[in-house]
Every structure is written in structure tokens, then in C-alpha cells.
Design a protein around this motif. Structure first.
Motif, short mmCIF file in Angstrom:
data_model
loop_
_atom_site.label_atom_id
_atom_site.label_comp_id
_atom_site.label_asym_id
_atom_site.label_seq_id
_atom_site.Cartn_x
_atom_site.Cartn_y
_atom_site.Cartn_z
N UNK A 34 0.85 -1.18 0.00
CA UNK A 34 0.00 0.00 0.00
C UNK A 34 0.89 1.24 0.00
N UNK A 35 0.56 2.19 -0.84
CA UNK A 35 1.38 3.38 -0.96
C UNK A 35 1.07 4.38 0.15
N UNK A 36 2.08 5.10 0.58
CA UNK A 36 1.91 6.13 1.61
C UNK A 36 3.13 7.01 1.68
N UNK A 244 -2.87 4.46 2.49
CA UNK A 244 -4.26 4.40 2.03
C UNK A 244 -4.64 2.95 1.76
N UNK A 245 -5.82 2.57 2.30
CA UNK A 245 -6.27 1.18 2.30
C UNK A 245 -7.56 1.08 1.48
N UNK A 246 -7.66 0.09 0.58
CA UNK A 246 -8.92 -0.12 -0.15
C UNK A 246 -10.05 -0.54 0.79
N UNK A 247 -11.26 -0.23 0.42
CA UNK A 247 -12.41 -0.50 1.28
C UNK A 247 -12.59 -1.97 1.64
N UNK A 248 -12.35 -2.94 0.72
CA UNK A 248 -12.59 -4.34 1.09
C UNK A 248 -11.73 -4.83 2.24
N UNK A 249 -10.51 -4.31 2.38
CA UNK A 249 -9.61 -4.79 3.44
C UNK A 249 -9.56 -3.86 4.64
N UNK A 250 -10.43 -2.86 4.70
CA UNK A 250 -10.38 -1.89 5.79
C UNK A 250 -10.55 -2.53 7.17
N UNK A 251 -11.41 -3.53 7.37
CA UNK A 251 -11.57 -4.10 8.71
C UNK A 251 -10.28 -4.65 9.31
N UNK A 288 0.36 9.99 -4.82
CA UNK A 288 0.79 8.59 -4.83
C UNK A 288 0.06 7.75 -5.87
N UNK A 289 -0.92 8.30 -6.61
CA UNK A 289 -1.72 7.41 -7.44
C UNK A 289 -0.95 6.94 -8.66
N UNK A 290 -1.36 5.79 -9.13
CA UNK A 290 -0.83 5.20 -10.37
C UNK A 290 -2.01 5.01 -11.32
N UNK A 291 -1.73 4.50 -12.50
CA UNK A 291 -2.79 4.29 -13.48
C UNK A 291 -3.82 3.29 -12.96
N UNK A 316 8.35 8.81 0.69
CA UNK A 316 7.38 7.76 0.34
C UNK A 316 7.70 6.45 1.05
N UNK A 317 6.66 5.69 1.37
CA UNK A 317 6.81 4.39 2.03
C UNK A 317 5.89 3.39 1.35
N UNK A 318 6.24 2.13 1.49
CA UNK A 318 5.42 1.01 1.03
C UNK A 318 5.06 0.17 2.23
N UNK A 319 3.77 0.06 2.49
CA UNK A 319 3.27 -0.71 3.64
C UNK A 319 2.80 -2.07 3.14
#
Length: 356
Positions: A34-36, A244-251, A288-291, A316-319
């Protein structure tokens, strides 16, 4: 000749495809990241009073510990105010001591002399009263003369009692109310002195926490206005990761959960603890966005690094996404041998014609 090369070329092409397929199936699985980036809450340290910058103890990029000296402004005005405040304390204390001790010895001596005179007058009046009484009893003096002697004795007695009370009061000191007022004056003067010393400390601030000096805005000798920042300090405990985390994996990303991240220049993966999760989604920030991710809704997550020293805001970091593992995917058929498969593709050599 062409009939001989065609099978060979076909075998080479098929062999290359087979090798690529084998590598694709058995290659290590790429971890999902995850990008941050790093964020920091800067502290801007200033003085509440204007003055020239007398001393500068740090430079941009320096590491400081809590309590280290940072800078100092000129203290000439504060020194004068401190001397004035100390003089006020001394004066108030002297007044309190005088109120507690009573009147001076010379004043007490005057009162004591007055009492002695009143005592002598009283003794003389008593003697005269006794003489007149005896003469009245003998009938040689009128009753009116006795009344006069009695009145003189009473007056002398009252004067002696009055001066005796005054002497006792002078020896006791001031009244309780006067002493309390003098004590309050001392307290007020001491508070004014403490205020001046507090302003002096504000002219030479210390680092409130360990961290890194991000920038210095003045040089020694320059005039600094009141409340204008002189130094920008980035405390270690004010550095955090924002990813930033996508909604499906937020829990999976609840506060208190530990995550692993990497960054440019980091020798090895580091850990951080999630402190907060955004309640509302947003589109992937442009920084941080990509295509593939720019049109996705994500949730911002903040985490406190276990070792924040050395991390810079904007880095920048990669989580590593939670629930992901880095494993080598094995091919489903462990008995498949690409060399044997290639050999099966080679056509058999034609048999020699039988001799007649």
C-alpha cells in the motif's frame, strides 16, 4: 536444408515458450503493498518578547534531546526588570519584619519614660490623698480638700494605666491585620519577581522533546520580533505514516494493529502501530496514485513508527498489506520435467532404407 532447419527452429521456439511458462508458474509471488508517505507535525519555537538574537546553539539538521538549549535573545531589559522586582521584594519583606517586631527601641524608651513619669505622679497623688484624709479625720481640714485630693489621685491612676497600655501595645508589634497586609505585599512582590524570571526563561527556550532541527530562520545578531518563530523542530513523537487502504480490506486495519513498511534508504523493514483510521473514503491522492489506483476509493490510515528517528516528512513508504505473505508458488505438478517435455517435441530421425 530448409526441411532440416524448420524442425530445429520450431523446437527452439517451443522450448523458449516452455521455459517462460515454467518461470512464470514458479516465480516468487510479489507482495501486495500500500502506498503512503511520512508526515510530521512541526513545532515552531519563538520568544514572547522582541529582541536581538544573542546566541544560536543549533543548526538545521542537528539532533537534539529534550532539555537541550536552542537559542537565546538579549536579556538586558529583563535584567533591569529582575533588579526592580528584587528591590520590591526586599522592601515588602522589611515592612513585614518591622510590623512583626513592633516599634523601634528609641520609641519604646520614650513610652517607658512617660510611664515612669505617670507612675511618679500617681505615687505623689496617693501620698497627698493619704495626708489630706488624716487631716480631715482630725477636723483640721475641710471635706472639700479631701475630694480634690481624691480626684487628683484618680486622674494620676488613669494616666498611668493609659501609658502602660500604650507601652504594652508597642512591645507586641503591629496588629494582625497590618501584619497580614504586609505578608500579602511580600507575596505579591515575590510573584512579580517570578513572572520576570519566567519571561527570562522564555528568552532562552529548551527543546521540549527529542527530535531533529528542520530549519533555522535567523542568524546571531538579527532582530527577532515577538512571537516570530526562530527554529522549526520536528519531534520524534510527532512523526507518523499516512497510507491508504482499499475499502474491502479496511476491517483489517484497526487502531493498535501493527504493520510493516519499507522506504528508500531504510536498511530493513520497519514496524508501526496504527493510531487512527479515517471515517470517510477519498480518491487516491495525486501524490501517490498510479494508473491502476487513481480512480479507486480508499481510506486514510495513520500509524506511529516504532523507531521514528531518521524518517523525514514527505518520504514515500510502502506498507505491506495485512493478510499477505511472500511465498514461492510451486507448480501444481511436481513431476513435470521441461527437458523431457522438450525431448518429446523433437521428431524421430527417419530410419535408413533396408538393403535389398
Amino acid at each position: 536444408m530448409r526441411h532440416v532447419l524448420r524442425p530445429v527452429i520450431a523446437v527452439l521456439v517451443l522450448g523458449g515458450l516452455a521455459y517462460f511458462g515454467y518461470w512464470y508458474v514458479t516465480r516468487p509471488a510479489e507482495p501486495v503493498v500500500l502506498n503512503g508517505y511520512i508526515e510530521g507535525n512541526m513545532l515552531y519555537l519563538a520568544a514572547p518578547i522582541s529582541g536581538p538574537l544573542r546566541d544560536l546553539a543549533v543548526a538545521a539538521g542537528d539532533r537534539v534531546d529534550a532539555g537541550d538549549a536552542l537559542f537565546a535573545l538579549d536579556e538586558s531589559i529583563i535584567d533591569a526588570q529582575a533588579a526592580q522586582a528584587q528591590a520590591a521584594v526586599d522592601a515588602a519583606q522589611a515592612q513585614l519584619d518591622d510590623a512583626r517586631e513592633g516599634q523601634r527601641p528609641a520609641e519604646l524608651a520614650v513610652l517607658s519614660a512617660r510611664r515612669d513619669g505617670a507612675q511618679a505622679t500617681y505615687d505623689e497623688a496617693q501620698t497627698e490623698l493619704q495626708r489630706v484624709r488624716e487631716l480631715v479625720e482630725r477636723g483640721t481640714m475641710a471635706q472639700a480638700r479631701l475630694d480634690q485630693a481624691q480626684a487628683a489621685a484618680d486622674t494620676a491612676n488613669a494616666a498611668l494605666a493609659q501609658i502602660s497600655r500604650e507601652l504594652e501595645a508597642a512591645q507586641l508589634g503591629a496588629r494582625r491585620g497590618q501584619i497580614a497586609a504586609a505578608e500579602a505585599n511580600v507575596t505579591q512582590a515575590q510573584a512579580a519577581r517570578a513572572e520576570v524570571e519566567a519571561r527570562r526563561a522564555q528568552l532562552r527556550p529548551e527543546a521540549p522533546a527529542a527530535g531533529r532541527i528542520d530549519d533555522v530562520y535567523f542568524q546571531t545578531g538579527e532582530w527577532v520580533s515577538a512571537n516570530q518563530p526562530v527554529i522549526a523542530l520536528l519531534p520524534d513523537n510527532a512523526v507518523h505514516i499516512r497510507f491508504f487502504v482499499p475499502e474491502p480490506t479496511l476491517p483489517l486495519y484497526a487502531p493498535g494493529t501493527e504493520v510493516t513498511f519499507t522506504c528508500d534508504g531504510c536498511r530493513e523493514p520497519m514496524t508501526a502501530t496504527i493510531t487512527s483510521v479515517s471515517a470517510e473514503p477519498e480518491f487516491t491522492p495525486p501524490v501517490i496514485y498510479s494508473r491502476d489506483s487513481r480512480g479507486k476509493l480508499v481510506f486514510a490510515v495513520e500509524a506511529a513508527p516504532e523507531h521514528p528517528s531518521g524518517l523525514a516528512p514527505g518520504q514515500p513508504v510502502d506498507v505491506l498489506a495485512l493478510g499477505q505473505t511472500i511465498e514461492r508458488q510451486e507448480h501444481a505438478d511436481s513431476h513435470w520435467d521441461p527437458l523431457s517435455w522438450l525431448e518429446s517435441l523433437i521428431p524421430p530421425e527417419p530410419s535408413a532404407p533396408e538393403e535389398q
